[in-house]
Structure formats: C-alpha cells, structure tokens
Scaffold this active site. Structure first.
Site, PDB file in Angstrom:
ATOM      1  N   ASP A   1      36.164   1.790 -33.822  1.00 45.24           N
ATOM      2  CA  ASP A   1      35.064   1.190 -33.079  1.00 45.24           C
ATOM      3  C   ASP A   1      34.054   0.619 -34.060  1.00 45.24           C
ATOM      4  O   ASP A   1      33.945   1.082 -35.196  1.00 45.24           O
ATOM      5  CB  ASP A   1      34.385   2.207 -32.159  1.00 45.24           C
ATOM      6  CG  ASP A   1      33.586   1.555 -31.034  1.00 45.24           C
ATOM      7  OD1 ASP A   1      33.702   0.325 -30.829  1.00 45.24           O
ATOM      8  OD2 ASP A   1      32.822   2.270 -30.345  1.00 45.24           O
ATOM      9  N   GLY A   2      33.324  -0.380 -33.600  1.00 42.77           N
ATOM     10  CA  GLY A   2      32.271  -0.985 -34.383  1.00 42.77           C
ATOM     11  C   GLY A   2      31.019  -1.095 -33.545  1.00 42.77           C
ATOM     12  O   GLY A   2      31.079  -1.103 -32.312  1.00 42.77           O
TER      13      GLY A   2
ATOM     14  N   GLU B   1      33.912  -4.223 -35.745  1.00 41.58           N
ATOM     15  CA  GLU B   1      35.172  -3.844 -35.083  1.00 41.58           C
ATOM     16  C   GLU B   1      36.350  -4.128 -36.024  1.00 41.58           C
ATOM     17  O   GLU B   1      37.251  -3.298 -36.181  1.00 41.58           O
ATOM     18  CB  GLU B   1      35.354  -4.623 -33.771  1.00 41.58           C
ATOM     19  CG  GLU B   1      34.344  -4.321 -32.697  1.00 41.58           C
ATOM     20  CD  GLU B   1      34.603  -3.050 -31.897  1.00 41.58           C
ATOM     21  OE1 GLU B   1      35.573  -2.328 -32.191  1.00 41.58           O
ATOM     22  OE2 GLU B   1      33.814  -2.781 -30.975  1.00 41.58           O
TER      23      GLU B   1
ATOM     24  N   ASP C   1      38.529  -0.605 -28.592  1.00 38.63           N
ATOM     25  CA  ASP C   1      37.920  -1.082 -27.348  1.00 38.63           C
ATOM     26  C   ASP C   1      37.510  -2.548 -27.477  1.00 38.63           C
ATOM     27  O   ASP C   1      36.847  -3.088 -26.598  1.00 38.63           O
ATOM     28  CB  ASP C   1      36.737  -0.203 -26.933  1.00 38.63           C
ATOM     29  CG  ASP C   1      35.567  -0.240 -27.897  1.00 38.63           C
ATOM     30  OD1 ASP C   1      35.608  -0.980 -28.896  1.00 38.63           O
ATOM     31  OD2 ASP C   1      34.598   0.501 -27.655  1.00 38.63           O
TER      32      ASP C   1
ATOM     33  N   HIS D   1      33.497   3.803 -23.901  1.00 34.67           N
ATOM     34  CA  HIS D   1      32.528   4.628 -23.165  1.00 34.67           C
ATOM     35  C   HIS D   1      33.115   5.172 -21.875  1.00 34.67           C
ATOM     36  O   HIS D   1      32.433   5.236 -20.851  1.00 34.67           O
ATOM     37  CB  HIS D   1      31.243   3.836 -22.902  1.00 34.67           C
ATOM     38  CG  HIS D   1      30.730   3.136 -24.125  1.00 34.67           C
ATOM     39  ND1 HIS D   1      30.153   3.814 -25.170  1.00 34.67           N
ATOM     40  CD2 HIS D   1      30.759   1.833 -24.481  1.00 34.67           C
ATOM     41  CE1 HIS D   1      29.817   2.946 -26.114  1.00 34.67           C
ATOM     42  NE2 HIS D   1      30.184   1.747 -25.730  1.00 34.67           N
TER      43      HIS D   1
ATOM     44  N   ASP E   1      32.683   5.691 -31.813  1.00 36.42           N
ATOM     45  CA  ASP E   1      31.421   5.092 -31.390  1.00 36.42           C
ATOM     46  C   ASP E   1      30.255   5.828 -32.049  1.00 36.42           C
ATOM     47  O   ASP E   1      29.333   5.201 -32.575  1.00 36.42           O
ATOM     48  CB  ASP E   1      31.310   5.150 -29.864  1.00 36.42           C
ATOM     49  CG  ASP E   1      30.050   4.497 -29.348  1.00 36.42           C
ATOM     50  OD1 ASP E   1      29.898   3.276 -29.540  1.00 36.42           O
ATOM     51  OD2 ASP E   1      29.200   5.203 -28.758  1.00 36.42           O
TER      52      ASP E   1
END
Length: 161
Positions: free
Chosen positions: A9-10, A52, A74, A131, A141
């Site tokens: 994740d970024g 990301e 994501d 999320h 995250d």
C-alpha cells in the site's frame, strides 16, 4: 521456487506533492514455518500512485532469489496497468499512453524499475479492496501512513513526470 504472498500500500498526505509513504508485508511459508517481513519508507513531494508503485518495487526487490509471488494491492492503477497490459503498451509506445504520442505516461522511472524486478519472478497481481478489514492491506496502510509522517523524508526525485 518459494511461494511468497505480498501485500502493498502507498499513501500521500496532501496528494499530489505532499509527504508520502509505502508499506509492504511479505509472507513466505517454508515447510511448516511461516516467515513475515514488514518494509516501509517514505518520500517528500510525491504522489499516492508513486508510493503505491514503490511499495510493490521495494517488496519484490527484497526477495533474494526467484519466487512465485501473489502481490495484493488496493491500487487499480497498478493492478490494471499490469493485468490489462497498459504498461506493456506504454513501453511499446516509447512511454506514451497511445501510439499517437499525445500524452506521456506518468511515473515511467518507477514502471521501468517494477518491470525489471517482475522479470526476475513469477508474479501474479491481485486487487484487494482497501480499508475493508484485510489484515495485510490494513497493516500496509498503517506502515505507509507512519512512514509519510516521518522526519527528514528524502525528496522524491522524479525523472519523467
């Protein structure tokens, strides 16, 4: 070849051009033992998409030998660019989005780096809803946001945007 599951994740606080971070969790099962590794880092003056990409790049670069990898992200930007062949077309078009060369692709420096590291492994990209309670995505995250809040982040030097 070892089987590795990677979550990435970024994040960018103040996207675009704010402080950003990336996070990755690598899970490898060898025999009856499971090994986990968390990786994170950050940059100033960056974008969410760049972070990301960095998460995926750094995670794959951490692998010491060729592996079978399932990489969960994501980011539709990354997953679709790989799975739908967008990045392949951009590369074929000299890093323009189409053959008419009207619009340059973004983040070419990182796409080149990602393609290079992908070539060393058997990687399958999978999209995961962000999320939504997925432990790997939630961990990444958190790592990305913590990294974005770090002190003295290096400047994200973009070579192609």
């Amino acid at each position: 070849m070892n089987e590795v599951i990677i979550y990435t994740d970024g994040a960018c606080l103040g996207n675009p051009d704010g402080p950003g971070g990336y996070g990755a969790v690598l899970v490898c099962k060898i025999g009856d033992k499971e090994y986990k590794k968390e990786i994170s880092g950050g940059f100033d003056k960056t974008t969410n998409n760049r972070m990301e990409l960095m998460a995926a790049i750094v995670a794959l670069e951490a692998l010491k030998k060729p592996c079978n990898v399932i990489l969960y992200s994501d980011s539709k930007y990354i997953v679709d660019a790989i799975n739908l062949g967008w990045v392949k077309k951009w590369k074929e078009n000299s890093w323009y989005k189409d053959a008419k060369k009207k619009e340059k692709a973004k983040n070419v420096d990182l796409w080149k780096r990602l393609l290079n590291v992908i070539s060393k492994h058997n990687v399958k990209f999978e999209w995961v809803k962000g999320h939504a309670g997925n432990w790997g995505n939630e961990t990444c995250d958190r790592l990305a946001k913590e990294a974005a809040l770090g002190d003295n982040l290096p400047l994200d030097v973009r070579h192609d945007t």
